[in-house]
Design an enzyme around this catalytic site. Sequence first.
Site: not given
Length: 269
Positions: A39, A156
């Site tokens: 991430s 996401h």
Amino acid sequence: RAGGRGGGASGLPRGAAEGPLGSVSPQVVERCVAAAGYSVGEFAALVFAGALGFAEALYAVKVRAEAMQKASEAVPSGMLSVVGRREANYKFACLEARKHCESLGIENPVCTVSNYLFPDSRVIAGHLQALEFLQENARKYYFKRTKMLPVSGAFHTRLMEPAVEPLAEVLKSIEIQKPLFCVYSNVDGKKYMHSKHIQKLLVKQVVSPVLWEQTMHSVYERKQGTEFPYTYEVGPGNQLGAILKQCNLKAWKQYKHVDALEDEEAAET
């Protein structure tokens, strides 16, 4: 050094180095062959590989975090960690959760896999009502364990679309170099090819699932009998090492966690 937002994320430099696994020497950095970051940790991996300047990356991460936080405040949403049985069908479970949301009057609901961690482990993100439905019906979908993550939004997923433009604008203003060694993208689990590729996928990453399990397979794919390199997880926590153990036990045997804060404290004393 790898950083992370709520839920934990960090960079995973991978280097072939001589010497004992218990010590990290400058050779580790010099002979590193690949890096990946989970991430937001992907920015750390790209800084480590010389693709981004530290100050510029830090500013981009600040803009990214603020924009994602603002997007998360627009809709009650979250993330659900799931460990499933072999029979678990995550796509079907998410589909039924979205139908449940529609029955509650929620238009165009979101419920999708946002993080692929290791076999039988996923993070599902979306509207809170969808995640609560999955928790209540966990047995029906062959989920062994479910746990809400302490985060403020459905990262996401397409609920983060308002954060795309601010990050894209910042990345256009930053000089991005071709990495000095391979850096793997969360978006497709493949190597970054050039600076425009990095710019494009860092933006896409905000609304795309983190393909960490697939990335681990790409990083450690090798012919049978080929030795695995030493792997170093840099930063707070060793979650990525635990994931690596589930994805590739042989590669994990050459793994070491390096806590940057401990190193800094040792240097000061």
